[in-house]
Design an enzyme around this catalytic site. Structure first.
Site, PDB file in Angstrom:
ATOM      1  N   GLU A  92       7.542   1.801  -6.422  1.00  0.00           N
ATOM      2  CA  GLU A  92       7.714   1.270  -5.070  1.00  0.00           C
ATOM      3  C   GLU A  92       7.966   2.422  -4.098  1.00  0.00           C
ATOM      4  OE1 GLU A  92       7.223  -0.664  -2.815  1.00  0.00           O
ATOM      5  OE2 GLU A  92       8.703  -2.267  -2.657  1.00  0.00           O
ATOM      6  N   ASP A  93       7.555   2.244  -2.863  1.00  0.00           N
ATOM      7  CA  ASP A  93       7.821   3.297  -1.876  1.00  0.00           C
ATOM      8  C   ASP A  93       9.283   3.282  -1.416  1.00  0.00           C
ATOM      9  OD1 ASP A  93       7.491   0.887  -0.530  1.00  0.00           O
ATOM     10  OD2 ASP A  93       6.155   1.663   1.012  1.00  0.00           O
TER      11      ASP A  93
ATOM     12  N   ARG B  60       0.803  -1.189   0.000  1.00  0.00           N
ATOM     13  CA  ARG B  60       0.000   0.000   0.000  1.00  0.00           C
ATOM     14  C   ARG B  60       0.853   1.264   0.000  1.00  0.00           C
ATOM     15  NH1 ARG B  60      -3.665  -2.030   4.959  1.00  0.00           N
ATOM     16  NH2 ARG B  60      -2.456  -3.945   4.821  1.00  0.00           N
TER      17      ARG B  60
ATOM     18  N   ASP C 161      14.416  -1.652   0.408  1.00  0.00           N
ATOM     19  CA  ASP C 161      15.123  -1.868   1.672  1.00  0.00           C
ATOM     20  C   ASP C 161      16.079  -3.058   1.484  1.00  0.00           C
ATOM     21  OD1 ASP C 161      15.506  -1.429   4.476  1.00  0.00           O
ATOM     22  OD2 ASP C 161      14.080  -3.001   4.933  1.00  0.00           O
TER      23      ASP C 161
ATOM     24  N   ARG D 245       0.473   6.992   7.478  1.00  0.00           N
ATOM     25  CA  ARG D 245       0.540   7.067   6.011  1.00  0.00           C
ATOM     26  C   ARG D 245       0.124   8.440   5.511  1.00  0.00           C
ATOM     27  NH1 ARG D 245       1.122   1.847   3.780  1.00  0.00           N
ATOM     28  NH2 ARG D 245       0.135   0.187   4.978  1.00  0.00           N
TER      29      ARG D 245
ATOM     30  N   PHE E 165      14.023   3.808  10.194  1.00  0.00           N
ATOM     31  CA  PHE E 165      12.657   3.415   9.870  1.00  0.00           C
ATOM     32  C   PHE E 165      11.854   4.688   9.648  1.00  0.00           C
ATOM     33  CE2 PHE E 165       8.453   1.627  10.155  1.00  0.00           C
ATOM     34  CZ  PHE E 165       8.627   0.456   9.450  1.00  0.00           C
TER      35      PHE E 165
HETATM   36  P1  IMP Z   1      12.298  -4.999   0.981  1.00  0.00           P
HETATM   37  O1  IMP Z   1      11.684  -6.207   0.366  1.00  0.00           O
HETATM   38  O2  IMP Z   1      13.092  -5.325   2.209  1.00  0.00           O
HETATM   39  O3  IMP Z   1      13.086  -4.149   0.004  1.00  0.00           O
HETATM   40  O4  IMP Z   1      11.141  -4.147   1.593  1.00  0.00           O
HETATM   41  C1  IMP Z   1      10.382  -3.340   0.891  1.00  0.00           C
HETATM   42  C2  IMP Z   1       9.150  -2.949   1.679  1.00  0.00           C
HETATM   43  O5  IMP Z   1       9.348  -2.915   3.090  1.00  0.00           O
HETATM   44  C3  IMP Z   1       8.799  -1.543   1.302  1.00  0.00           C
HETATM   45  O6  IMP Z   1       7.994  -1.520   0.164  1.00  0.00           O
HETATM   46  C4  IMP Z   1       8.059  -1.070   2.523  1.00  0.00           C
HETATM   47  O7  IMP Z   1       6.701  -1.437   2.425  1.00  0.00           O
HETATM   48  C5  IMP Z   1       8.678  -1.816   3.653  1.00  0.00           C
HETATM   49  N1  IMP Z   1       9.659  -0.945   4.340  1.00  0.00           N
HETATM   50  C6  IMP Z   1      10.991  -0.931   4.207  1.00  0.00           C
HETATM   51  N2  IMP Z   1      11.561   0.020   4.949  1.00  0.00           N
HETATM   52  C7  IMP Z   1      10.543   0.657   5.578  1.00  0.00           C
HETATM   53  C8  IMP Z   1      10.480   1.785   6.472  1.00  0.00           C
HETATM   54  O8  IMP Z   1      11.483   2.409   6.847  1.00  0.00           O
HETATM   55  N3  IMP Z   1       9.237   2.144   6.879  1.00  0.00           N
HETATM   56  C9  IMP Z   1       8.102   1.490   6.478  1.00  0.00           C
HETATM   57  N4  IMP Z   1       8.110   0.453   5.636  1.00  0.00           N
HETATM   58  C10 IMP Z   1       9.329   0.038   5.193  1.00  0.00           C
HETATM   59 MG    MG Z   2       5.970  -1.608   0.086  1.00  0.00          MG
END
Ligand code: IMP
Ligand code: MG
Length: 178
Positions: free
Chosen positions: A101-102, A45, A105, A167, A154
């Site tokens: 993508e937001d 989301r 990470d 959000r 975070f």
């Molecule tokens: P990844 O698969 O570890 O790259 O994670 C990606 C997803 O983790 C992002 O699309 C976010 O939804 C969530 N995420 C990663 N870092 C944060 C953060 O600092 N705050 C909130 N959500 C996060």
């Molecule tokens: Mg996400």
């Protein structure tokens, strides 16, 4: 479930986000200038605010679609396993696609989604992430466009949540546990 107490410190202002989106959209417009209709796929989301601002700044014919992949649940730790909770509705074969993508990470989500959508043979597929935390990367992946590189903090706001809260903040803030 109750969450530990925290405060939010502003990290990136709404104004900086808007200015960065303008610059990014110049590049994206150029990349997709020949397209008859770009399919913009938002990852739910967290990308819902970003995608809304992005498509309004883009000034290209677009179709908007959404995909939901599982992520953190209610914690701040990534689960390495990625599941597709909601697939896109439209066909992307031979289409131009922009995945939105937001945050990238660990990179597991973007890697998984890229493989899935590439297997459907789009004509051209590019990816954009508002935020990138390169120091946390576990999978070898990078978005084609990145709004801001940030340290290992975070963050919340501008669509991004902590346990489904915050959000609706207009800026990106970092969570500081108190
Ligand atoms: P990844 O698969 O570890 O790259 O994670 C990606 C997803 O983790 C992002 O699309 C976010 O939804 C969530 N995420 C990663 N870092 C944060 C953060 O600092 N705050 C909130 N959500 C996060
Ligand atoms: Mg996400």
């Amino acid at each position: 479930m109750s969450q530990p107490a925290y405060e939010i410190d502003q990290m990136i202002s709404a104004k900086s986000i808007a200015a960065r989106i303008e610059d990014l959209c110049c590049e994206i417009r150029e990349e997709f200038s020949g397209t008859d209709k770009l399919v913009v796929v938002g990852l739910l989301r967290g990308s819902f605010v970003f995608i809304a601002d992005l498509v309004r700044e883009l000034d290209l014919p677009v179709e908007v679609d959404f995909l939901e992949a599982s992520s953190y649940g209610n914690s701040t730790e990534s689960s390495r396993e990625v599941r597709i909770l909601k697939d896109i509705r439209g066909e992307i074969q031979n289409r131009d696609v922009l995945v939105v993508e937001d945050i990238v990470d660990t990179g597991h989500t973007l890697t998984h989604v890229k493989h899935l959508l590439e297997s459907r043979l789009p004509r051209k597929m590019k990816t954009i992430a508002l935020l990138d935390k390169p120091s946390r990367r576990e999978a070898d992946v990078r978005a084609d466009w990145i709004g801001f590189e940030i340290p290992d903090e975070f963050v919340v706001g501008y669509g991004i949540d902590y346990a489904q809260r915050n959000r609706n903040l207009p800026f990106i803030g970092k969570v500081r546990f108190t």
